[in-house]
Design a protein around this motif. Structure first.
Motif, short mmCIF file in Angstrom:
data_model
loop_
_atom_site.label_atom_id
_atom_site.label_comp_id
_atom_site.label_asym_id
_atom_site.label_seq_id
_atom_site.Cartn_x
_atom_site.Cartn_y
_atom_site.Cartn_z
N PHE A 118 9.67 -16.99 31.10
CA PHE A 118 9.27 -17.91 30.04
C PHE A 118 7.76 -18.08 29.95
O PHE A 118 7.24 -18.47 28.90
N ARG A 162 12.90 -26.25 32.80
CA ARG A 162 12.57 -24.95 33.37
C ARG A 162 12.50 -24.99 34.89
O ARG A 162 12.71 -23.97 35.56
N VAL A 210 18.23 -16.94 30.60
CA VAL A 210 17.16 -16.77 29.60
C VAL A 210 17.70 -17.09 28.21
O VAL A 210 17.05 -17.80 27.42
N GLN A 262 18.31 -20.92 27.84
CA GLN A 262 17.06 -21.68 27.75
C GLN A 262 16.33 -21.39 26.45
O GLN A 262 15.71 -22.30 25.87
N ALA A 263 16.41 -20.17 25.97
CA ALA A 263 15.78 -19.83 24.69
C ALA A 263 16.40 -20.64 23.56
O ALA A 263 15.69 -21.12 22.66
#
Length: 645
Positions: A16, A5, A42, A45-46
Motif C-alpha cells: 500500500f 493498515r 490487498v 483493503q483496496a
C-alpha cells in the motif's frame, strides 16, 4: 485507514506504500508463503479505501478464479482467467479485431495463416454473421480464434490502438495478476508497455514466484521491469513459509536463485508449526542400480508408514505423463494419441513438403500411399520408413486403413496427447470454459464415467440430474429399471469403449449427442482405434486425471500439497531436463535453471515428508546428495532387497 493498515501483514502494508505513490508492484513469495492470502488482503483493503473502485483480478486456472471470488465476494470485483479478461475487453471492437487478424495473417513472420488465401483482402471478414468469435478450437476462415491466437491478437490490438488501453484503465482502477510467472510475455507487454501509451491512470500488481515458472509459455520473471524509478515495478519480497517443515525449507533454499531465502513462519497457527515449534520433517534420497521404484515404496511404507493407496495423503511425482501411463494403466490410450506410427510417418512427409521439394509434385488425386512412395523417406540407417512400418503387423494394419485415402484427407489427421490427458475438468457447469484440449470423444467418456461414479458413491440426486433417463422416477418399477441400467455399466469386464458408449446410450445413462456423432465422422481413424480399447483402461485414465491415484506429473502438482511426496528423478528421455547436472551444477544454463525450478516445485509440495528416488546415480551425485540431505538420509536399495545407508 492508516489504523486499518496496521493490522495487515507487513508485506501488504508495503504494497500500500506502493499504491499511495502510484507505483506498480510485484509481490514475490516462495512456495507456501501465503501469496493468495496477501492478494485477498490487498483486494479487501483496496475496496475499503476505494469503495466505488472496480478491480480486475486475473489468475491461471478456473479453480483459482473460484477460490478468490469466494474469499472476497464483492460486486465490483471481476475475477477471471487472463484469456477471459482479454476477450471480454476486446470482443466488442469487431472492426479492429478483423483488421488485426488480417494484418497478422499477412505478416510472413507471424504464425497465423488462413489456408489457400494469400494475401488476405481487407474485406475478408465483412460477411461474417457472428463476427470474430473466441472458442476452444481454431477456424480462422470462419472468424473463430482459440486460446493461443487470442494472446497474439490482443497484444497487437493494445499496441496499435492506445484508446483501448485508456478504456480498460478507465474501467479498472486496479488490475491484479496472480501467478504472474505463468503469464505469457504478450500479456505482460500489454500491461507494462502498451498501457503506457495512454495517459489514463490505474495500478497494476503482480503476485507470484519466479522459481515456480515451470511452463514454457510463461514470462518467468519481471526482472527487466523492476527498479527504483517511478515508472518501474517495485518488488516486495515475502520470505515466510507456512507449509514446509524446516528440513524441506533448507533443501528448497539451496535451489532458489532469485535472492529470496525462505524461513519458517512465525505464526504459531501455521500448518508447519506444532506447539509453537517448526516441524522438522523428513527428507530422504533413495537410490538403486536397477531403477525399481517399487522397492523405494516398500522402504517408505515399512520404515515411515507411507500409504501409497491414499491419493490425498501421498503422491508419486513423475516428470512426464508417459512415465505414468504404464503405472496408472492407460498405456494403450496414450500410445494411440501420442505414438501413432502412421501419423508419425505422415508428419514426416509434411515436414518434407514444408522444406519445399519443387521436383516432387502432389496432385489432388494422390492417395496417402502414393505420396509416401514419392518421397521415399529413410531413417539414419538408410532404411525406408514405410518398409520398417509395414514389418510390424499392427502398424501395417493401421497403414492399410489409410493408404488408399486421399492424401488431402490424411494430412488433416492430427493426434495430440493433450486431447486425451488435458487436466481441465469438464462437467455440465464447466463445459463452455475456454482452453480445454480434451476432444469430444474423451469428454463423452468422462460424462459416462461421471454418471457411473455418482451412482457408485451414493450421490443419487446428482446422478438423476446428470443421467439422460427419460422416464419419470415415480415408481419402484421405474427405479429398478434405472438401477439395472446403470449397474449393467459398472462391472464392465473386458467390454470395449464402443460397447460401453452404445450401452450407455441404449440404457439412457448418457446419450450419444451431435458432438460425438460429428467426431466419429471427422475423426474416423482415431475413433476406430479408440473404440476397440477396453473400457476399464479408460476408467484408469479417469481415476488418474481426477486425482484418485497416487501418481501425478511434476507439472500438474504445482499449487497442491500432500503429507508425503515421492519425487522420481527420471527425465524420461526429455532433454529439456537433466537431474545429474542439477546436482553437479553443470551443463546448459537454461536446462539447469528449468530442472532446478521443477525440482523446487516438487520438493515444496510436501507438508511432512519428502523422498527423492534416483536411478543409478554417479558417485558425484551421491556426494552432493549427502551434502544436501545429510549422510544418514541417503539410502541405497540393493538388488537383493536389502536397504543400506
Amino acid at each position: 485507514m492508516v489504523e486499518e493498515r496496521l493490522i495487515l501483514e507487513p508485506e501488504v502494508q508495503e504494497i500500500f506504500q506502493c499504491i499511495d505513490s502510484k507505483r506498480n508492484f510485484l509481490l514475490s513469495g516462495g512456495a507456501g508463503s501465503g501469496k493468495t492470502f496477501s492478494l485477498v488482503q490487498v483486494i479487501r483493503q483496496a475496496f475499503a479505501e476505494n469503495p466505488t473502485a472496480k478491480i480486475a483480478c486475473m489468475t491461471y486456472t478456473n479453480a483459482a478464479v473460484k477460490e478468490i471470488a469466494e474469499r472476497v465476494n464483492h460486486q465490483n470485483l471481476n475475477v477471471s482467467t487472463i484469456h477471459d479478461f482479454l476477450w471480454d475487453n476486446i470482443k466488442h471492437f469487431q472492426k479492429e479485431l478483423k483488421s488485426t487478424i488480417i494484418d497478422l495473417a499477412n505478416d510472413q513472420e507471424v504464425k497465423l495463416s488462413i489456408d489457400e488465401v494469400d494475401p488476405i483482402p481487407e474485406n475478408y471478414f465483412d460477411e461474417l454473421e457472428k463476427g470474430i468469435q473466441y472458442k476452444e478450437y481454431l477456424k480462422l476462415k470462419e472468424g473463430i480464434i482459440s486460446h493461443d491466437e487470442l494472446l497474439l491478437i490482443a497484444n497487437h490490438l493494445f499496441d496499435k490502438y492506445p484508446k483501448l488501453s485508456a478504456i480498460v484503465k478507465d474501467k479498472y482502477q486496479f488490475i491484479f495478476v496472480d501467478e504472474y510467472q505463468d503469464t505469457n510475455t504478450a500479456v505482460v507487454d500489454i500491461f507494462l508497455k502498451h498501457f503506457k501509451k495512454s495517459e489514463k491512470n490505474n495500478l497494476i500488481g503482480f503476485f507470484g514466484d519466479s522459481m515456480q515458472s515451470i511452463y514454457d509459455d510463461g514470462v518467468g520473471n519481471l526482472n527487466q521491469y523492476k527498479g527504483d524509478e517511478a515508472d518501474t515495478i517495485r518488488e516486495v519480497k515475502k520470505a515466510q513459509n507456512r507449509r514446509n517443515p524446516s528440513r524441506i525449507i533448507d533443501l528448497a533454499n539451496r535451489l532458489r536463485t532469485d535472492g529470496i531465502t525462505q524461513e519458517p513462519s512465525t505464526d504459531v497457527k501455521a500448518p508447519n508449526m506444532t506447539d509453537g515449534q517448526v516441524k522438522e520433517g523428513n527428507i530422504l534420497f533413495i537410490y538403486s542400480a536397477n531403477g525399481d521404484v517399487s522397492q523405494a515404496k516398500q522402504y517408505l511404507s515399512e520404515n515411515y508408514g507411507w500409504r501409497f493407496d491414499d491419493a490425498r495423503e501421498t503422491k508419486e511425482l513423475n516428470l512426464t505423463q508417459n512415465l505414468i501411463a504404464d503405472k496408472a494403466g492407460f498405456r494403450t490410450l496414450m500410445d494411440i494419441y501420442d505414438s501413432d506410427p502412421v501419423i508419425a510417418l505422415k508428419n514426416d512427409v509434411l515436414r518434407k513438403i514444408k522444406d519445399n521439394n519443387p521436383e516432387i509434385e502432389i496432385s489432388e488425386d494422390d492417395t496417402f500411399d502414393a505420396v509416401v512412395d514419392k518421397f521415399q523417406l529413410k531413417n539414419r540407417q538408410r532404411q525406408l520408413k514405410k518398409d520398417i512400418l509395414l514389418q510390424d503387423p499392427i502398424s501395417a494394419e493401421l497403414y492399410n486403413q489409410l493408404k488408399d485415402k486421399p492424401f488431402s484427407e490424411v494430412r488433416k489427421i492430427y493426434l495430440s496427447k493433450d486431447a486425451l490427458i488435458d487436466d481441465k475438468k469438464q462437467d455440465e457447469d464447466d463445459e463452455n470454459k475456454k482452453g480445454s484440449k480434451r476432444d469430444n470423444l474423451i469428454k463423452h467418456l468422462f460424462k459416462v464415467q461421471n454418471n457411473i461414479v455418482l451412482y457408485q458413491t451414493g450421490r443419487y440426486n446428482e446422478f438423476l440430474r446428470s443421467t439422460d433417463y427419460k422416464e419419470k422416477i415415480v415408481s419402484i418399477a421405474s427405479k429398478e429399471i434405472l438401477k439395472d441400467n446403470i449397474e449393467s455399466l459398472i462391472n464392465v469386464g473386458n467390454k470395449t469403449i464402443e460397447e460401453i458408449i452404445n450401452g450407455a446410450h441404449v440404457k439412457e445413462i448418457c446419450l450419444i449427442d451431435d458432438k460425438l456423432e460429428e467426431f466419429k465422422v471427422k475423426n474416423e481413424y482415431l475413433y476406430n482405434r479408440v473404440k476397440e480399447v477396453e473400457y476399464n483402461e479408460f476408467q484408469k485414465l479417469y481415476d488418474y486425471l481426477e486425482g484418485k491415484t497416487p501418481f501425478s506429473t511434476q507439472h500438474k502438482t504445482k499449487g497442491t500439497e500432500f503429507d508425503n511426496v515421492l519425487v522420481i528423478l527420471d527425465n524420461g528421455g526429455w532433454n529439456k531436463y537433466n537431474f545429474e547436472n542439477m546436482f553437479l551444477n553443470t551443463g546448459t544454463a537454461s536446462v539447469l535453471e528449468r530442472t532446478q525450478k521443477i525440482f523446487y516445485v516438487c520438493c515444496t509440495r510436501a507438508k511432512e515428508n519428502l523422498a527423492v528416488f534416483y536411478h543409478n546415480p554417479s558417485q558425484q551425485v551421491i556426494d552432493k546428495a549427502i551434502e544436501w540431505f545429510g549422510s544418514e538420509n541417503v539410502i541405497s536399495i540393493m538388488v537383493n532387497n536389502e536397504f543400506k545407508i
